[in-house]
Design a protein around this motif. Structure first.
Motif, PDB file in Angstrom:
ATOM      1  N   ILE A 145      -4.456  -6.745  -0.002  1.00 38.76           N
ATOM      2  CA  ILE A 145      -3.495  -6.822   1.097  1.00 38.76           C
ATOM      3  C   ILE A 145      -3.773  -8.091   1.912  1.00 38.76           C
ATOM      4  CG2 ILE A 145      -2.940  -4.370   1.306  1.00 38.76           C
ATOM      5  CD1 ILE A 145      -5.074  -4.191   3.479  1.00 38.76           C
ATOM      6  N   LEU A 183       3.900  -1.520   4.627  1.00 36.97           N
ATOM      7  CA  LEU A 183       2.740  -2.411   4.564  1.00 36.97           C
ATOM      8  C   LEU A 183       3.148  -3.876   4.752  1.00 36.97           C
ATOM      9  CD1 LEU A 183       0.797  -0.769   1.577  1.00 36.97           C
ATOM     10  CD2 LEU A 183       0.152  -0.730   3.997  1.00 36.97           C
ATOM     11  N   GLN A 239      -5.940  -0.998   2.360  1.00 40.20           N
ATOM     12  CA  GLN A 239      -6.077  -1.454   0.975  1.00 40.20           C
ATOM     13  C   GLN A 239      -5.940  -0.274   0.016  1.00 40.20           C
ATOM     14  OE1 GLN A 239      -6.491  -4.707  -0.380  1.00 40.20           O
ATOM     15  NE2 GLN A 239      -5.955  -3.464  -2.189  1.00 40.20           N
ATOM     16  N   SER A 267      -2.417   0.920  -0.199  1.00 35.60           N
ATOM     17  CA  SER A 267      -1.667   0.041  -1.088  1.00 35.60           C
ATOM     18  C   SER A 267      -1.947   0.376  -2.559  1.00 35.60           C
ATOM     19  CB  SER A 267      -2.034  -1.421  -0.788  1.00 35.60           C
ATOM     20  OG  SER A 267      -1.555  -2.258  -1.807  1.00 35.60           O
TER      21      SER A 267
END
Ligand SMILES: [Zn+2]
Length: 595
Positions: A564, A520, A496, A499
């Motif tokens: 995510i 990802l 996460q 990201s």
């Protein structure tokens, strides 16, 4: 409601390829800013092009044995390709030799003329006694009459920043061949800058958000404004649309005059190419904001001279008047100027041999390493020396070890253990704290980017990366074989934050951000890249030329933390950055060895 944003980027001069000093001044900062603005929901129009008139073009064409047209065609293409390689997301990167530009320059001039802001005067012009040709101001060198600096140019003193007239230089000499220029009488048109003193002064007093050096520099120059010539004795340039001038073969607009109007003409060209010829207006009238990016040697053109042209066009100087064809145009919201990127303490200069061309650099190191270096270690607030040592250190330790490694180990471990984004269970305080830090960075990094504080912005983003690396070292997911639920929660947290950090770094590193998006499990365009398209001149279809443009509306990158998706398949990642040989820091590459 987000105001439309005009990003007006300084026009590179088409007399040769551009070096990394140039793109650190106007290029990378303007693109980082524009990408951030788009990501945070603004409609952005980013425009520029090659500046192709003026005597230096003639001099260079002669040197290369080309016609002026061949020379500008050659470097327009080289420069457009370099800027494309660097990923600069222009909506339109065009040139000053288009029919559209000629028309816009002449129309804006006519508004100034009708409103009384242009006067004709006879002045002394320099010619070269040996060739009989006009010697342009910037090819005359001498001692500054104001500060005594010996390397002052005929148009401007780089030491004290004052505009000069070559006649006033002490001990004038030609920079081409050293001879003493001869001054003869010639008629020229002058922009009446003093009639804007008051309007400029009250406008500048409202520009409190500007970088203090830019504001102070501009305010200091206001009291000494003098009429400035806008025409030259030259046959390479835009004709003056007045009787008696129109057909005079040796009277053209001065190159600076047509080049600054390029911001407007490029916006108009962009609009005409979209099929809505008025679309540019949204970016030039309230509530739009206009940000201008350049190196510090160009401040005066953007903080005083271009605003004067706009005020004159608007009919808003001492002499009043009525707006011209373009109605009332916005003045710059901010003039963002960078200092110089130097090499071994001296300004990058082709003549002194200390030059690193953008094309060479991109071929060997790719765009994001240079973009990162300029953002993190560039000349944002002070002249900054480029060293290979520092470049290697930033690339290896910050990009590869810190960011690349965080991405790589997070995705690798999740891929190996789960094959997908793992599901979290029972988060701990440490998990929550790291995620909160990353979320909060959207505000702090965003505030800095909005104010063009790139160094502070990138270091805030990298602080998140550092915290995530520390988190992984503390939590040691690789030792949690007997507790897969905890391991998966740690990996979920790490992914996460990867990201989020990727979003925060996207304006700086758009190429690698696209890769991380795909690592990802993301599909489609995350950060859009510019492309070169061959287009016909809008007013003369027999001429075609390359423009840099792109479709940025379709990109997914948005300035927010996006959760995510648990279960999204993950592949085994390739390394994001290649580490450089540390020896490069001592020797430089073969094509630019350290002396
Ligand atoms: Zn001076």
């Amino acid at each position: 409601m987000s105001a439309p944003v005009l990003t007006a980027v300084a026009w590179p001069y088409a007399n040769g390829p551009r070096h990394i000093g140039h793109v650190s001044g106007f290029g990378v900062p303007s693109d980082v800013f524009s990408r951030y603005m788009r990501m945070s929901g603004h409609r952005v129009l980013m425009v520029s092009g090659t500046d192709e008139h003026g005597t230096p073009i003639l001099v260079q064409a002669e040197k290369e044995g080309l016609t002026t047209r061949q020379l500008v065609d050659k470097y327009n293409r080289v420069i457009a390709e370099d800027l494309q390689g660097l990923g600069l997301s222009y909506d339109l990167f065009t040139r000053t030799t288009t029919g559209n530009h000629y028309q816009v320059v002449q129309d804006l001039f006519l508004a100034l003329w009708r409103n009384g802001y242009v006067q004709s005067k006879t002045q002394m012009g320099a010619i070269s006694p040996s060739t009989g040709r006009t010697l342009p101001d910037r090819y005359i060198e001498g001692t500054c009459p104001i500060c005594g600096y010996d390397g002052a140019r005929g148009d401007q003193c780089d030491n004290c920043g004052n505009q000069l007239d070559p006649v006033d230089l002490k001990n004038p000499r030609s920079r081409i061949n050293g001879e003493v220029p001869k001054f003869i009488e010639t008629e020229h048109l002058f922009l009446d800058l003093p009639s804007f003193t008051e309007s400029l002064g009250s406008w500048l007093s409202t520009r409190t958000e500007w970088r203090p050096n830019v504001l102070k520099f501009s305010q200091n120059l206001i009291e000494d404004l003098r009429p400035r010539p806008i025409t030259r004795d030259l046959d390479w340039g835009i004709p003056v649309p007045l009787d008696g001038w129109r057909d005079a073969p040796m009277k053209r607009f001065y190159v600076w005059f047509d080049a600054v109007i390029g911001y407007l003409s490029a916006s108009v060209e962009w609009a005409r190419r979209t099929g809505d010829a008025d679309a540019w207006k949204e970016f030039w009238t309230d509530p739009a904001q206009a940000y201008y990016f350049m190196g510090k040697d160009n401040i005066v053109f953007h903080s005083l001279i271009w605003p004067s042209l706009l005020l004159g066009q608007n009919g808003a100087g001492d002499k009043g008047g009525t707006p011209g064809r373009f109605d009332t145009l916005n003045l710059p919201t901010e003039v963002v100027s960078s200092e110089f990127l130097t090499m071994s303490g001296s300004k990058f200069s082709t003549s002194r041999g200390t030059v690193i061309y953008v094309g060479d650099f991109l071929k060997e190191f790719g765009p994001d390493a240079l973009r990162y270096f300029i953002s993190a270690a560039g000349p944002e607030n002070q002249d900054t020396d480029f060293t290979w040592d520092e470049f290697v250190r930033r690339t290896n330790f910050e990009l590869a070890n810190e960011w690349g490694n965080l991405v790589n180990r997070s995705v690798s471990m999740a891929h190996k253990n789960v094959g997908a984004v793992p599901a979290p269970t029972a988060p701990t305080a440490a998990d929550a704290e790291l995620k909160a830090l990353a979320k909060a960075a959207f505000t702090s990094v965003g505030d800095n980017l909005r104010r063009s504080r790139f160094k502070a912005a990138v270091s805030e983003a990298m602080r998140v990366v550092g915290a995530a690396n520390k988190y992984l070292s503390d939590e040691e997911p690789w030792k949690r074989k007997d507790d897969p639920a905890r391991r998966d929660t740690i990996l979920h947290t790490a992914l996460q934050v990867v990201s989020d950090a990727n979003t925060l770094l996207t304006p700086f590193l758009p190429h690698s951000a696209q890769k991380v998006h795909e690592l990802l499990g993301g599909k489609g365009v995350w950060a859009a890249q510019p492309e070169i398209r061959q287009v016909d001149d809008l007013d003369d279809p027999s001429i075609s030329y390359p423009v840099l443009t792109g479709d940025y509306a379709g990109e997914q990158a948005s300035w927010e933390s996006v959760d995510i998706e648990v279960g999204k398949p993950l592949e085994k990642p390739e390394p994001l950055f290649t580490k450089l040989d540390p020896k490069l820091g001592e020797t430089g590459p073969e094509w630019a060895p350290i002396a």
